[in-house]
Design an enzyme around this catalytic site. Structure first.
Site, PDB file in Angstrom:
ATOM      1  N   LYS A  74       0.950  -1.368   0.012  1.00 25.82           N
ATOM      2  CA  LYS A  74       0.058   0.094  -0.057  1.00 25.82           C
ATOM      3  C   LYS A  74       0.779   1.215  -0.055  1.00 25.82           C
ATOM      4  CE  LYS A  74      -4.230   1.762   2.577  1.00 25.82           C
ATOM      5  NZ  LYS A  74      -5.041   1.435   3.841  1.00 25.82           N
ATOM      6  N   SER A 149      -9.692   1.292   2.621  1.00 23.45           N
ATOM      7  CA  SER A 149      -8.710   2.140   2.095  1.00 23.45           C
ATOM      8  C   SER A 149      -7.914   1.312   1.287  1.00 23.45           C
ATOM      9  CB  SER A 149      -8.261   3.214   2.789  1.00 23.45           C
ATOM     10  OG  SER A 149      -7.436   2.634   3.753  1.00 23.45           O
ATOM     11  N   SER A 173      -9.500  -1.304   6.971  1.00 19.58           N
ATOM     12  CA  SER A 173      -9.144  -1.239   5.657  1.00 19.58           C
ATOM     13  C   SER A 173      -8.399  -2.393   5.266  1.00 19.58           C
ATOM     14  CB  SER A 173      -8.479   0.133   5.671  1.00 19.58           C
ATOM     15  OG  SER A 173      -9.032   1.312   5.439  1.00 19.58           O
TER      16      SER A 173
END
Ligand code: GLN
Length: 483
Positions: A74, A149, A173
Site C-alpha cells: 500500500k 482504503s 481497511s
C-alpha cells in the site's frame, strides 16, 4: 502459485526468482489497465531484487523465508527514495529518506516488491474512490468498488499480481476490501506488527497486515512481519510463535466460537447471512462448538466512537502537512496564506472533513462532550470483547453489512460509506486481531466475506479456523481469468 510454493521452487532452484517476477509483471501488464490497482510500478527494481535472490541461490546462501515471492504494498508504507503518495496530492512527489520496518522485513526475507498500490487518500475511505489519482475497480465487477482504503492491495491479490500484499487497517481497511475482492485479509493485534514508516492516520488504531489467497501464505507472511521493532514504541516485545505451526490440524475439537446476539437484528444482506450460516456449519463439522455472546455497546457506540477518535487523531497527525516541512507547498503571501493554500490544494474533501471533525471534537468546550465520552465508550467496548472471550475462543461475524457496492453509490453520503465498517472498526477500537475470509460468491458472482475476531494475540486461532474452512471450500479463486 502461492507464496509457499514459490519459495520452495526458488529454493530448490527449479524456477529462478527473475522468471517468477517476470511472470507477475506480465500479469500486471495484461490486466492493470482495467483494474488500476497500482499507483507506482517498480518493475525494474523488482527484477534487480529478484536477480539478487537468484545469485544467492547460485552461491548457496540462504535467500530467506519469502525468497522470490512477489508482493505489492500500500502506498502509505515508506520506501526509501521512492514515491510514497498516500493517494494524496499533498505527497504527490514525496520520496521518503527511509524504509518502513515492514518493507525492510519483507526485503530481508527475500520478497520482491513489484509496486505501490492505490488507496483512499491517507487511508480514509471504504472504496478507494478517495484516491486523488484514480479509482480502482473491483476485479469481479468493474462497475463496483474494491473496498478500501487498501483497495489496490486487495484487488492486486485477487487478480494474481502477487500472492501477497500489504495493507493498513485503522477501522477495516484490510478486512473490508479483502471481503469485497474475495481474498484473505488479516488485521493483526495492535502492537504485533511495526508501524514504523507507515504514514500515520490514527495512531492508536493503525495496524499493518497481509492479504493473500491461501491461509499458509498468511501465516508465512505474519512470521516475517511480526518482528518486534525498537523503532515503534507500540511494538510489543512478547515472543512470537511460528504462525505456520498452528496449521495442519485435523479438527477444531474443543474450539468455542461466539456468535454475537445483537448482530442478529442488524440489517445485513441475505447473502452475508447465508455465508455466516455456511461457515458455521463448516466449523461445526470440524468439531467446533457455538456459544452466544453479547456485545450491546459495541454495535451501538462503535461507529460514532470511531468517527470521533479517528478524526481527532488524524487532525493531529495531519497537522504536519503545512507547506513548510514537506509535501507540496503553495505559492503564498504570508504564513497563514501558505497554510490555507497548501492544505486547500493538497487535501481532498474527505480528508478535510476528517480534519474539521477532529479539530472540532478536540476543541475546548467540546472535548468533554465528544472526545472524552468517546474514550469512555472505547473502554466499554474493549471490556465487552474481553468478557465475550471468557466464553469463546473466537467470534464469527460479518465483515461488512453489504456486498461490494457500485462506484459512486456512496460518494455523496459519507454516513453510508462509514457504515461499511460497522463490523470491523470495533475490532480496532479494542486492539484485537481480525481475519476476513471468502465464503463463496453471490448469484451475481460477487465475493461474500465473513470475519473471525480473536482475543489479543489470538492470531493462531484465527488462522487454524480459516484453514478448516479452506479445507472445505478450497482456496479463493483468481479474478479475471488468472490462476
Ligand atoms: N473506512 C474507515 C475510515 O474511513 C477505515 C479506514 C481504515 O481502516 N484505514 O476511516
Amino acid at each position: 502459485m502461492n507464496a509457499v510454493e514459490i519459495v520452495k521452487a526458488v529454493k530448490d532452484a527449479r524456477i529462478p526468482a527473475t522468471e517468477i517476477t517476470g511472470k507477475a509483471i506480465e500479469r500486471i501488464r495484461q490486466v492493470d489497465s482495467e483494474v488500476r490497482a497500482l499507483l507506482t510500478p517498480l518493475f525494474e527494481r523488482a527484477l534487480e531484487k529478484a536477480a539478487e535472490i537468484d545469485r544467492k541461490i547460485e552461491h548457496n546462501q540462504d535467500p530467506g523465508p519469502l525468497a522470490g515471492v512477489p508482493v505489492v504494498v500500500k502506498d502509505n508504507l515508506c520506501m526509501r527514495g521512492l514515491k510514497t503518495t498516500c493517494g494524496s496530492r499533498m505527497l504527490e512527489n514525496w520520496c521518503p529518506p527511509y524504509d518502513a520496518s515492514v518493507i525492510r522485513f519483507l526485503e530481508e526475507a527475500g520478497a520482491v516488491v513489484l509496486g505501490k498500490t492505490n488507496m483512499d487518500e491517507f487511508a480514509m475511505g471504504s472504496s478507494t474512490e478517495n484516491s486523488a489519482f484514480f479509482p480502482t475497480a473491483n476485479p469481479w465487477d468493474r462497475e463496483r468498488v474494491p473496498g478500501g482504503s487498501s483497495g489496490g492491495s486487495a484487488a492486486a491479490v485477487a487478480c494474481g499480481y502477487a500472492p501477497l500484499a500489504l495493507g493498513s487497517d485503522t477501522g477495516g481497511s484490510i478486512r473490508q476490501p479483502a471481503a469485497f475482492c474475495g481474498v484473505y485479509g488479516l488485521k493483526p493485534t495492535y502492537g504485533l506488527v511495526s508501524r514504523f514508516g507507515l504514514v500515520a492516520f490514527a495512531s492508536s488504531l493503525d495496524q499493518v497486515g497481509p492479504f493473500s489467497r491461501s491461509v499458509e501464505d498468511l501465516a508465512l507472511a505474519l512470521n516475517v512481519l511480526s518482528r518486534p521493532d525498537p523503532a515503534d514504541a507500540t511494538s510489543s516485545r512478547r515472543k512470537r510463535p511460528d504462525y505456520t505451526a498452528c496449521l495442519g490440524k485435523d479438527d477444531l475439537k474443543g474450539l468455542k466460537v461466539g456468535v454475537v446476539t445483537e448482530f442478529e437484528n442488524y440489517p445485513v444482506q441475505p447473502e452475508i447471512r447465508e455465508a455466516l450460516a455456511k461457515i458455521e456449519a463448516i466449523l461445526r463439522g470440524a468439531g467446533a462448538e457455538f456459544v452466544p455472546v453479547s456485545l450491546p455497546a459495541t454495535i451501538e457506540a462503535g461507529l460514532p466512537c470511531y468517527y470521533i477518535l479517528a478524526p481527532a487523531e488524524a487532525s493531529s497527525n495531519l497537522a504536519r502537512y503545512d507547506g513548510v516541512r514537506y509535501g507540496i507547498s503553495a505559492k503564498a503571501e504570508n504564513l497563514m496564506d501558505l497554510y490555507m493554500k497548501t492544505r486547500g490544494l493538497g487535501f481532498g474533501p474527505e480528508v478535510k472533513r476528517r480534519i474539521l471533525t477532529g479539530t472540532y471534537v478536540l476543541s475546548s468546550g467540546y472535548y468533554d462532550a465528544y472526545y472524552l465520552v468517546a474514550q469512555k465508550a472505547r473502554i466499554r467496548i474493549s471490556r465487552e470483547f474481553r468478557e465475550a472471550f471468557l466464553h469463546a475462543d473466537l467470534l464469527l461475524m460479518p465483515t461488512t453489512p453489504t456486498l461490494p457496492f457500485r462506484k459512486g453509490e456512496h460518494q455523496d453520503d459519507p454516513i453510508q460509506m462509514y457504515l461499511s465498517d460497522v463490523f470491523t472498526l470495533p475490532v480496532n477500537l479494542a486492539g484485537l486481531p481480525g481475519l476476513s475470509l471468502n465464503a463463496g460468491y453471490s448469484s451475481s458472482g460477487l465475493p461474500v466475506g465473513v470475519q473471525f475476531v480473536g482475543p489479543k494475540w489470538g492470531e493462531e486461532t484465527l488462522l487454524a479456523a480459516a484453514e478448516a474452512v479452506e479445507r472445505v471450500l478450497g482456496k479463493p479463486a483468481c479474478a479475471l481469468g488468472g490462476d
